[in-house]
Scaffold this motif. Structure first.
Motif, PDB file in Angstrom:
ATOM      1  N   ALA A 245       0.822  -1.218   0.000  1.00 19.11           N
ATOM      2  CA  ALA A 245       0.000   0.000   0.000  1.00 19.11           C
ATOM      3  C   ALA A 245       0.853   1.264   0.000  1.00 19.11           C
ATOM      4  O   ALA A 245       0.407   2.309  -0.472  1.00 19.11           O
ATOM      5  CB  ALA A 245      -0.933  -0.005   1.205  1.00 19.11           C
ATOM      6  N   THR A 246       2.075   1.182   0.493  1.00 17.11           N
ATOM      7  CA  THR A 246       2.954   2.362   0.531  1.00 17.11           C
ATOM      8  C   THR A 246       3.273   2.882  -0.869  1.00 17.11           C
ATOM      9  O   THR A 246       3.705   4.027  -1.009  1.00 17.11           O
ATOM     10  CB  THR A 246       4.282   2.038   1.240  1.00 17.11           C
ATOM     11  N   ALA A 247       3.029   2.079  -1.878  1.00 14.74           N
ATOM     12  CA  ALA A 247       3.325   2.490  -3.253  1.00 14.74           C
ATOM     13  C   ALA A 247       2.158   3.228  -3.899  1.00 14.74           C
ATOM     14  O   ALA A 247       2.257   3.644  -5.048  1.00 14.74           O
ATOM     15  CB  ALA A 247       3.698   1.264  -4.091  1.00 14.74           C
ATOM     16  N   ARG A 248       1.080   3.409  -3.186  1.00 16.49           N
ATOM     17  CA  ARG A 248      -0.113   4.039  -3.770  1.00 16.49           C
ATOM     18  C   ARG A 248      -0.131   5.555  -3.587  1.00 16.49           C
ATOM     19  O   ARG A 248      -1.179   6.178  -3.632  1.00 16.49           O
ATOM     20  CB  ARG A 248      -1.368   3.408  -3.186  1.00 16.49           C
ATOM     21  N   THR A 249       1.046   6.139  -3.399  1.00 17.28           N
ATOM     22  CA  THR A 249       1.173   7.586  -3.251  1.00 17.28           C
ATOM     23  C   THR A 249       2.324   8.074  -4.129  1.00 17.28           C
ATOM     24  O   THR A 249       3.223   7.302  -4.459  1.00 17.28           O
ATOM     25  CB  THR A 249       1.418   7.969  -1.773  1.00 17.28           C
TER      26      THR A 249
ATOM     27  N   GLU B 222       8.004  10.554  -2.707  1.00 15.04           N
ATOM     28  CA  GLU B 222       9.312   9.940  -2.858  1.00 15.04           C
ATOM     29  C   GLU B 222       9.876   9.655  -1.468  1.00 15.04           C
ATOM     30  O   GLU B 222       9.409  10.230  -0.509  1.00 15.04           O
ATOM     31  CB  GLU B 222      10.310  10.870  -3.565  1.00 15.04           C
ATOM     32  N   PRO B 223      10.897   8.824  -1.378  1.00 18.23           N
ATOM     33  CA  PRO B 223      11.555   8.091  -2.458  1.00 18.23           C
ATOM     34  C   PRO B 223      10.765   6.849  -2.857  1.00 18.23           C
ATOM     35  O   PRO B 223       9.757   6.518  -2.238  1.00 18.23           O
ATOM     36  CB  PRO B 223      12.911   7.718  -1.863  1.00 18.23           C
ATOM     37  N   ASN B 224      11.284   6.172  -3.864  1.00 13.54           N
ATOM     38  CA  ASN B 224      10.624   4.993  -4.425  1.00 13.54           C
ATOM     39  C   ASN B 224      10.399   3.933  -3.345  1.00 13.54           C
ATOM     40  O   ASN B 224      11.359   3.358  -2.834  1.00 13.54           O
ATOM     41  CB  ASN B 224      11.477   4.425  -5.558  1.00 13.54           C
ATOM     42  N   PRO B 225       9.148   3.641  -3.002  1.00  7.76           N
ATOM     43  CA  PRO B 225       8.868   2.630  -1.986  1.00  7.76           C
ATOM     44  C   PRO B 225       9.034   1.197  -2.500  1.00  7.76           C
ATOM     45  O   PRO B 225       8.949   0.250  -1.723  1.00  7.76           O
ATOM     46  CB  PRO B 225       7.411   2.902  -1.602  1.00  7.76           C
TER      47      PRO B 225
ATOM     48  N   PHE C 236      11.968  11.876 -11.850  1.00  8.92           N
ATOM     49  CA  PHE C 236      11.234  10.873 -12.632  1.00  8.92           C
ATOM     50  C   PHE C 236       9.727  11.059 -12.465  1.00  8.92           C
ATOM     51  O   PHE C 236       8.978  11.134 -13.443  1.00  8.92           O
ATOM     52  CB  PHE C 236      11.654   9.463 -12.202  1.00  8.92           C
ATOM     53  N   MET C 237       9.281  11.142 -11.204  1.00 12.36           N
ATOM     54  CA  MET C 237       7.842  11.230 -10.950  1.00 12.36           C
ATOM     55  C   MET C 237       7.259  12.542 -11.449  1.00 12.36           C
ATOM     56  O   MET C 237       6.143  12.564 -11.965  1.00 12.36           O
ATOM     57  CB  MET C 237       7.550  11.027  -9.467  1.00 12.36           C
TER      58      MET C 237
ATOM     59  N   THR D 213      -1.379   4.964 -12.283  1.00 14.86           N
ATOM     60  CA  THR D 213      -1.521   5.112 -10.841  1.00 14.86           C
ATOM     61  C   THR D 213      -0.123   5.222 -10.241  1.00 14.86           C
ATOM     62  O   THR D 213       0.869   4.807 -10.867  1.00 14.86           O
ATOM     63  CB  THR D 213      -2.256   3.900 -10.242  1.00 14.86           C
ATOM     64  N   PRO D 214       0.003   5.772  -9.035  1.00 14.23           N
ATOM     65  CA  PRO D 214       1.334   5.891  -8.440  1.00 14.23           C
ATOM     66  C   PRO D 214       2.069   4.550  -8.334  1.00 14.23           C
ATOM     67  O   PRO D 214       3.269   4.490  -8.608  1.00 14.23           O
ATOM     68  CB  PRO D 214       1.061   6.477  -7.059  1.00 14.23           C
TER      69      PRO D 214
END
Length: 157
Positions: free
Chosen positions: A40-44, A47-50, A114-115, A138-139
């Motif tokens: 779930a930490t990747a749904r935002t 940064e930094p890249n989770p 990048f983002m 999506t993020p």
């Protein structure tokens, strides 16, 4: 003389701009990937890249990259599609930094660049060089693509 010089400058600038290659027609599609195994930490967008060390992210990112990004950046991020940049180079210098804290800050900066590029696209002089992908990606998919790109092999071309 000054008005003539201004007119000449205007004509040269106009000719130079019309000689530029036309903008690429982008095929904006939503990648068909399953992100259910990603945390779930990747749904935002934060940064930094989770997902930096996540093996599932590499596989998901590769699939998403080849569905969406390869049209401009080359299959498997091989950098073969000029003039789009070879994304494997982004942040690669950070890996050579010996100090762990400084290396992590460097990678976080590369992640932020990048983002920002993914979310808002790239535009110069009114020409879209890369469309914005926020709302399409999506993020978690964008982070998976980042994970793939920074770990994609740098094979000879």
């Amino acid at each position: 003389m000054k008005p003539l010089r201004t007119l000449c400058t205007l004509l040269i600038t106009t000719l130079a701009l019309t000689a530029l290659p036309t903008a690429h027609a982008f095929n904006v599609v939503t990648p068909q990937v399953d992100t259910s195994t990603l945390p779930a930490t990747a749904r935002t967008w934060d940064e930094p890249n989770p997902l930096r060390a996540n093996k599932d992210a590499f596989t998901i990112g590769r699939s998403a990259f080849n569905q969406v990004c390869a049209q401009c950046h080359g299959a498997d991020a091989n950098g073969s599609r000029s003039p789009a940049p070879d994304l494997r180079r982004m942040g690669s210098g950070c890996k050579r930094i010996q100090d762990d804290a400084l290396r992590q800050r460097c990678m976080a900066d590369a992640d932020a660049f990048f983002m920002k590029s993914v979310r808002f696209g790239k535009q110069k002089f009114g020409i879209v060089h890369m469309p914005p992908w926020e709302g399409v990606l999506t993020p978690d998919v964008a982070w998976a693509v980042r994970t793939f790109v920074e770990n994609a092999p740098k094979q000879s071309q």
